[in-house]
Design an enzyme around this catalytic site. Structure first.
Site, short mmCIF file in Angstrom:
data_model
loop_
_atom_site.label_atom_id
_atom_site.label_comp_id
_atom_site.label_asym_id
_atom_site.label_seq_id
_atom_site.Cartn_x
_atom_site.Cartn_y
_atom_site.Cartn_z
N ASP A 1 0.81 -1.23 0.00
CA ASP A 1 0.00 0.00 0.00
C ASP A 1 0.84 1.27 0.00
O ASP A 1 0.28 2.38 0.04
CB ASP A 1 -0.93 0.02 1.22
CG ASP A 1 -2.21 -0.77 0.99
OD1 ASP A 1 -2.60 -0.93 -0.19
OD2 ASP A 1 -2.81 -1.23 1.97
N GLU B 1 0.47 3.54 -3.23
CA GLU B 1 -0.91 4.00 -3.37
C GLU B 1 -1.28 5.03 -2.31
O GLU B 1 -2.01 5.99 -2.59
CB GLU B 1 -1.84 2.79 -3.26
CG GLU B 1 -3.30 3.10 -3.51
CD GLU B 1 -4.14 1.83 -3.48
OE1 GLU B 1 -5.18 1.83 -2.79
OE2 GLU B 1 -3.74 0.84 -4.11
N ASP B 2 -0.76 4.87 -1.08
CA ASP B 2 -1.23 5.69 0.05
C ASP B 2 -0.23 6.75 0.52
O ASP B 2 -0.60 7.61 1.32
CB ASP B 2 -1.57 4.79 1.24
CG ASP B 2 -2.78 3.91 0.97
OD1 ASP B 2 -3.51 4.21 0.00
OD2 ASP B 2 -2.98 2.92 1.69
#
Length: 715
Positions: free
Chosen positions: A81, A84-85
């Site tokens: 993640d 993406e984050d």
């Protein structure tokens, strides 16, 4: 995240346990953990826990539940993640620190950042599946990620719970089934359905609990054990109640007790790897509980595409149907863990190249350009009931139930599907969309011409390869027609600029192509014919270029551009439902798109008011009434609010059509509508027929098809 927090130390203990199992490479896992912890330090989950607990849980699922100790995959799970984050992190950072493989895994798991609309979700699924076709680890991480999200779904809002649970049912649970990861598939279905259908799930879980305690189950298991023991076969007999997924009908979106084909399966695992023992055990089972007709399946001699092997037999006892599966210990391990088992045996197996069947399936489903509903439907078919179909030479292929001759042709080879004109079954010629039955021997009949597919074929076919093949043939037809229309439009633009149409290929064409972003003249015409380029934009570009060349301003004659239509093709031509035009009708206009031509009545305001189409993109329709059709066309017509008797009283008195069927239907209020199936041989015949009929009635064309594309027996 505070390093002195309870959650941090719990996560660290988990990572330490995983790293110890990975031996000398365990330090890489610690490094990935520390890096991910630092990047996610200010983020929290909806539960209030530090965000790092999620990637740690994903890695733990892969290591402990999937029993995969691939360090590269586990590092990617911890980092999945980050890109993406975390805004300031990109793939190059991961590539430098952890290597290309980790970066590729993370890239495959990263969503496409186009928002939260349906198209971005569709594209994200395509990206994940395409990446997984090259590196299956991408899908393993996403499945573990989805499993942990479902286990903690109660912290989210009701709307998000519904969305995630639905997506799991449509995409991830069928993929787990395709990879044959039984325990994962079962839990994904159970958790999703409990969120989507809480009351019905509770009711069915009570039903499952009652069945598990049913004395009949113990009796059958004991009887099978005794029968095997008496004949000297050492085997373990297990019973297993079906999970919630077996009670779910994905097509109807219902969760009901009666949806399950049977409630309990029995598994017989013989004590050695001798496959002959399985066949001996099958004989004993059949003698003890006679099988239902045509239900014995041999997946040992003919394994499923995902590697599953077992003997299956169904029997009826005391009012219920049961399924018995007979297998060796290694087959049993594969049946429960599927593709994960081979990963454990060889870590490199799925790193670059993996099973061709799985890779091809993932690639095809990723590249499929049909609606998202079709993709979900195709995924559902992969775990449904199958039929066995044979070639005349005896080669066996498994296909989804209700597959067609065309599915079979494409399963053998793409070229065979593209040129299939039907099949021969038991000496009987059938159409490409004829449904196949279990055990059928099918000879594919071909033609030198490419298959003249009807758009309906795409929904009739049950396999991904056939639907993709049909879709490509339809797109080819649409592109061919778009090029023809675009060429006409371009020549009209040239003429209205005062140039001669035959001089369209002047020297400045290369500059026109460059200005319009077209690779070739054909590409330019296709863009015009699909409304990717507007006529006004092309006129402006051509005018500027020619004006510079000639040193003077070109005057443009203002006139509505036209498209000519003679042959009509359901893959290309659509008659708008808003105003209900008909073939040959005077004063019609056309809208162009990548899906073909939509025809409206000239006075229809729907295109302008609802879709904001500018005037230069509305084209006059010039019907080529004297061009004969290559083959007759059958129209399915509805005359709403009119009884059959009233329709017949004013039926057109012409000989230019043939009525195939006349009928009447009543709506729930008792209002009658007349239905008609009529065959016509030319555009002029169609115009005369509809001109006469529409003088007295409102007529709606429900659909139409060329007769030669639907020949042979159809379902």
């Amino acid at each position: 995240m505070q390093t002195n927090s309870q959650e941090y130390w719990q996560a660290l203990r988990t990572i330490k346990a995983i790293a110890q199992k990975c031996g000398d490479e365990g330090d890489r896992i610690f490094e990935a953990f520390e890096y991910a912890s630092a990047l996610h330090k200010d983020q929290k989950r909806k539960s209030g826990e530090p965000y790092i607990t999620h990637p740690v849980s994903v890695a733990e699922i892969i290591a402990r539940e999937f029993e995969i100790l691939d360090v590269t995959l586990l590092c990617a799970a911890l980092l999945h993640d980050t890109v993406e984050d975390v805004p300031h992190v990109d793939l190059s950072d991961l590539r430098k620190r952890f290597g290309q493989a980790v970066a590729d895994f993370v890239d495959g798991c990263t969503k496409i950042g186009l928002g939260h609309d349906g198209n971005s979700v569709y594209m994200t699924h395509s990206k994940i599946l395409k990446s997984a076709s090259r590196r299956l680890g991408v899908l393993i991480i996403k499945l573990a990620d989805r499993l942990h999200n479902l286990r903690t779904l109660h912290y989210l809002s009701s709307a998000k719970r519904q969305k995630i649970a639905t997506e799991t049912l449509d995409i991830y649970a069928p993929l787990a089934a395709k990879l044959n990861i039984y325990h994962l598939k079962r839990e994904l279905y159970n958790l999703s359905l409990m969120y989507l259908y809480p009351r019905k799930s509770k009711k069915i879980l009570n039903h499952i609990n009652q069945i598990s305690n049913d004395p009949k189950i113990v009796e059958i298991r004991s009887t099978l054990e005794e029968a095997l023991r008496k004949l000297g076969i050492s085997a373990q007999v297990r019973s297993r109640c079906k999970g919630l997924g077996s009670y779910y009908n994905a097509q109807r979106k219902t969760l009901e007790v009666h949806n399950a084909e049977n409630y309990v399966d029995f598994t017989i695992v013989v004590s050695s790897e001798d496959e002959l023992l399985c066949y001996e055990a099958l004989g004993i089972v059949n003698r003890t509980y006679p099988p239902l007709p045509r239900t014995i399946r041999d997946f040992i001699a003919s394994p499923k595409a995902n590697g599953y092997r077992s003997l299956h037999a169904r029997f009826h006892h005391a009012g219920q149907n049961y399924l018995v599966k007979i297998r060796t210990p290694s087959m049993d391990t594969w049946a429960q863990y599927g593709i994960l088992r081979r990963w454990r045996e060889d870590k490199e197996f799925f790193r670059e190249e993996h099973d061709d069947e799985i890779a091809e399936f993932l690639r095809e489903i990723a590249e499929y350009q049909g609606p998202s509903t079709h993709r979900k439907e195709l995924l559902r078919y992969t775990e449904g009931e199958e039929i066995a179909v044979y070639t005349p030479k005896g080669d066996l292929y498994f296909l989804p139930k209700e597959s067609t001759v065309l599915d079979f042709a494409y399963r053998i080879h793409t070229q065979l599907g593209d040129h299939c004109r039907g099949g021969l079954i038991d000496g009987k010629k059938v159409s490409p969309v004829y449904p196949l039955y279990d055990g059928a021997t099918v000879e594919i009949l071909t033609t030198t011409e490419v298959l003249d597919v009807d758009p309906e074929y795409e929904t009739i076919c049950k396999t991904l390869r056939a639907r993709a093949g049909v879709q490509k043939l339809i797109q080819r037809r649409r592109r061919f027609y778009a090029e023809k229309i675009g060429r006409e439009i371009f020549q009209q633009i040239i003429t209205l600029l005062g140039l001669k149409a035959e001089n369209a290929n002047f020297e400045s064409m290369e500059l026109i192509l460059k200005k319009t972003g077209s690779k070739s003249e054909t590409d330019l015409y296709v863009k015009l014919g699909q409304d990717v380029l507007g006529p006004e934009e092309v006129r402006r570009i051509v005018s500027e270029i020619i004006s510079v060349e000639r040193g003077g301003f070109l005057r443009f004659q203002s006139r509505q551009l036209a498209v000519t239509i003679g042959q009509i093709d359901r893959a290309v031509h659509k008659f708008a439902y808003c105003c209900k035009p008909y073939p040959g009708e005077d004063n019609c206009m056309a809208l162009l798109s990548e899906r073909g031509v939509t025809i409206h009545k000239g006075e229809c305001t729907d295109a302008v008011t609802r879709h904001s189409i500018p005037p230069d993109r509305l084209f006059r329709v010039d019907w080529l009434l004297d061009d004969p059709w290559d083959s007759p066309i059958v129209f399915r017509i509805t005359v709403p609010g009119v009884s059959l008797g009233r329709l017949l009283a004013k039926w057109p008195d012409t000989s230019e059509y043939e009525v195939i069927e006349l009928a009447q239907k009543l709506d729930r209020y008792g209002h009658a509508s007349a239905l008609c199936l009529a065959r016509m041989k030319s555009l002029r015949d169609a115009k005369n027929f509809f001109d006469a009929l529409t003088r007295d009635f409102n007529v709606s064309i429900e659909t139409y098809f060329r007769e030669k594309s639907m020949n042979g027996d159809r379902p």
